[in-house]
Design a protein around this motif. Structure first.
Motif, PDB file in Angstrom:
ATOM      1  N   UNK A  51       0.837  -1.198   0.000  1.00  0.00           N
ATOM      2  CA  UNK A  51       0.000   0.000   0.000  1.00  0.00           C
ATOM      3  C   UNK A  51       0.873   1.250   0.000  1.00  0.00           C
ATOM      4  N   UNK A  52       1.914   1.248   0.805  1.00  0.00           N
ATOM      5  CA  UNK A  52       2.814   2.394   0.848  1.00  0.00           C
ATOM      6  C   UNK A  52       3.436   2.646  -0.524  1.00  0.00           C
ATOM      7  N   UNK A  53       3.801   1.582  -1.212  1.00  0.00           N
ATOM      8  CA  UNK A  53       4.412   1.733  -2.534  1.00  0.00           C
ATOM      9  C   UNK A  53       3.400   2.295  -3.542  1.00  0.00           C
ATOM     10  N   UNK A  54       2.152   1.884  -3.425  1.00  0.00           N
ATOM     11  CA  UNK A  54       1.115   2.447  -4.290  1.00  0.00           C
ATOM     12  C   UNK A  54       0.954   3.941  -4.020  1.00  0.00           C
ATOM     13  N   UNK A  55       0.978   4.325  -2.735  1.00  0.00           N
ATOM     14  CA  UNK A  55       0.847   5.730  -2.371  1.00  0.00           C
ATOM     15  C   UNK A  55       1.949   6.564  -3.001  1.00  0.00           C
ATOM     16  N   UNK A  56       3.126   6.005  -3.032  1.00  0.00           N
ATOM     17  CA  UNK A  56       4.281   6.726  -3.570  1.00  0.00           C
ATOM     18  C   UNK A  56       4.297   6.715  -5.094  1.00  0.00           C
ATOM     19  N   UNK A  57       4.055   5.562  -5.678  1.00  0.00           N
ATOM     20  CA  UNK A  57       4.249   5.390  -7.113  1.00  0.00           C
ATOM     21  C   UNK A  57       3.007   5.644  -7.967  1.00  0.00           C
ATOM     22  N   UNK A  58       1.852   5.209  -7.482  1.00  0.00           N
ATOM     23  CA  UNK A  58       0.647   5.325  -8.308  1.00  0.00           C
ATOM     24  C   UNK A  58      -0.607   5.219  -7.440  1.00  0.00           C
ATOM     25  N   UNK A  59      -1.038   6.331  -6.820  1.00  0.00           N
ATOM     26  CA  UNK A  59      -2.218   6.311  -5.941  1.00  0.00           C
ATOM     27  C   UNK A  59      -3.483   5.784  -6.622  1.00  0.00           C
ATOM     28  N   UNK A  60      -3.547   5.888  -7.950  1.00  0.00           N
ATOM     29  CA  UNK A  60      -4.734   5.419  -8.669  1.00  0.00           C
ATOM     30  C   UNK A  60      -4.922   3.903  -8.530  1.00  0.00           C
ATOM     31  N   UNK A  61      -3.870   3.203  -8.140  1.00  0.00           N
ATOM     32  CA  UNK A  61      -3.957   1.753  -7.983  1.00  0.00           C
ATOM     33  C   UNK A  61      -4.509   1.342  -6.624  1.00  0.00           C
ATOM     34  N   UNK A  62      -4.668   2.290  -5.714  1.00  0.00           N
ATOM     35  CA  UNK A  62      -5.198   1.983  -4.387  1.00  0.00           C
ATOM     36  C   UNK A  62      -6.675   1.607  -4.476  1.00  0.00           C
ATOM     37  N   UNK A  98      -9.144   6.679  -7.517  1.00  0.00           N
ATOM     38  CA  UNK A  98      -8.631   6.558  -6.151  1.00  0.00           C
ATOM     39  C   UNK A  98      -7.866   7.798  -5.690  1.00  0.00           C
ATOM     40  N   UNK A  99      -7.090   8.407  -6.576  1.00  0.00           N
ATOM     41  CA  UNK A  99      -6.324   9.595  -6.190  1.00  0.00           C
ATOM     42  C   UNK A  99      -7.258  10.723  -5.774  1.00  0.00           C
ATOM     43  N   UNK A 100      -8.364  10.858  -6.480  1.00  0.00           N
ATOM     44  CA  UNK A 100      -9.359  11.887  -6.138  1.00  0.00           C
ATOM     45  C   UNK A 100      -9.996  11.579  -4.786  1.00  0.00           C
ATOM     46  N   UNK A 101     -10.302  10.328  -4.541  1.00  0.00           N
ATOM     47  CA  UNK A 101     -10.875   9.912  -3.261  1.00  0.00           C
ATOM     48  C   UNK A 101      -9.918  10.216  -2.113  1.00  0.00           C
ATOM     49  N   UNK A 104      -9.748  14.040  -1.460  1.00  0.00           N
ATOM     50  CA  UNK A 104     -10.941  14.569  -0.799  1.00  0.00           C
ATOM     51  C   UNK A 104     -11.014  14.151   0.673  1.00  0.00           C
ATOM     52  N   UNK A 105     -10.681  12.903   0.963  1.00  0.00           N
ATOM     53  CA  UNK A 105     -10.704  12.448   2.354  1.00  0.00           C
ATOM     54  C   UNK A 105      -9.672  13.185   3.190  1.00  0.00           C
ATOM     55  N   UNK A 106      -8.510  13.436   2.606  1.00  0.00           N
ATOM     56  CA  UNK A 106      -7.479  14.193   3.311  1.00  0.00           C
ATOM     57  C   UNK A 106      -7.982  15.600   3.643  1.00  0.00           C
ATOM     58  N   UNK A 107      -8.597  16.257   2.675  1.00  0.00           N
ATOM     59  CA  UNK A 107      -9.132  17.603   2.911  1.00  0.00           C
ATOM     60  C   UNK A 107     -10.274  17.576   3.927  1.00  0.00           C
ATOM     61  N   UNK A 108     -11.098  16.539   3.853  1.00  0.00           N
ATOM     62  CA  UNK A 108     -12.229  16.414   4.774  1.00  0.00           C
ATOM     63  C   UNK A 108     -11.750  16.260   6.215  1.00  0.00           C
ATOM     64  N   UNK A 109     -10.877  15.290   6.434  1.00  0.00           N
ATOM     65  CA  UNK A 109     -10.446  14.945   7.792  1.00  0.00           C
ATOM     66  C   UNK A 109      -9.584  16.037   8.414  1.00  0.00           C
ATOM     67  N   UNK A 110      -8.787  16.709   7.615  1.00  0.00           N
ATOM     68  CA  UNK A 110      -7.868  17.686   8.171  1.00  0.00           C
ATOM     69  C   UNK A 110      -8.323  19.130   7.919  1.00  0.00           C
ATOM     70  N   UNK A 111      -8.288  19.599   6.699  1.00  0.00           N
ATOM     71  CA  UNK A 111      -8.570  21.009   6.437  1.00  0.00           C
ATOM     72  C   UNK A 111     -10.004  21.405   6.779  1.00  0.00           C
ATOM     73  N   UNK A 112     -10.974  20.642   6.301  1.00  0.00           N
ATOM     74  CA  UNK A 112     -12.383  20.982   6.527  1.00  0.00           C
ATOM     75  C   UNK A 112     -12.720  20.942   8.015  1.00  0.00           C
ATOM     76  N   UNK A 113     -12.340  19.864   8.685  1.00  0.00           N
ATOM     77  CA  UNK A 113     -12.654  19.732  10.112  1.00  0.00           C
ATOM     78  C   UNK A 113     -11.936  20.776  10.945  1.00  0.00           C
TER      79      UNK A 113
END
Length: 204
Positions: A51-62, A98-101, A104-113
């Motif tokens: 999962x970490x490698x997907x995050x680094x190399x290609x988030x769309x594969x998550x 997946x990259x869009x998801x 958005x979750x990052x913005x929701x959990x951190x910036x928005x909240x």
């Protein structure tokens, strides 16, 4: 020449070893803080090297499940994922955006909240999430028992109707369409659903 090649090989292996040590260190730190609420198979979920490698190399594969697992780890108490959300995410494993998801979750959990915690009204904080965010359902949905039921989830033994949601894509299928239903409860993002587009009046 042989010595030079050997030194180059040693240098390459040393760099790889240091990289693996850093990865292991980060994973251990995350695991130490991890207490994923009602996770997919156990109380503790861990981010795998894959999962970490997907995050680094290609988030769309998550997959959606991997994204939820990652965000649960990263959020450290800011995010709660209900069993219904894990189930719906599992049914959307072929989701393509997946990259869009993740964004958005990052913005929701951190910036928005954080904006809400700092006193910014939702009418302004919503700009962080852009057009993907809807604060309410239409009456054509909320007043129909069957549709309301699809958006009602169990939180600590209580049935709660979730209206706030994020939308990614407009397709009804699970590959190119997703809706993430959530509520902010005691300052925590509680996700009740994370899967394909739920029933609306136009699909009845």
């Amino acid at each position: 020449q042989i010595l030079e090649l050997a030194l180059q090989e040693i240098s390459t292996l040393s760099a790889e070893l240091e990289s693996l040590k850093r990865d292991t260190h980060h994973l251990r730190l995350k695991a130490a803080h991890l207490a994923v609420d009602e996770g997919p198979s156990s109380a503790i979920a861990q981010i795998t090297t894959a999962v970490m490698r997907k995050l680094i190399n290609d988030p769309e594969q998550l997959t959606p499940t991997e994204i939820l697992t990652f965000m649960s780890t990263l959020a450290q108490g800011r995010l709660r994922i209900l069993p219904s959300a894990w189930r719906s995410a599992k049914e959307s494993e072929r989701f393509e955006y997946s990259a869009r998801m993740l964004d958005l979750l990052d913005k929701l959990v951190f910036e928005y909240c954080d904006a809400l915690r700092n006193g910014l009204p939702d009418s302004e904080a919503r700009n962080i999430l852009g057009s993907a965010y809807s604060a309410k359902e239409s009456q054509s949905v909320s007043l129909v028992p069957s549709m309301r039921s699809e958006r009602t989830f169990q939180v600590d033994g209580e049935s709660l109707f979730f209206e706030k949601h994020l939308g990614i894509g407009n397709c009804s299928g699970s590959a190119r369409g997703m809706r993430i239903y959530f509520e902010i409860i005691d300052g925590v993002v509680v996700i009740g659903y994370c899967g394909k587009h739920l029933t609306v009046a136009s699909t009845n």
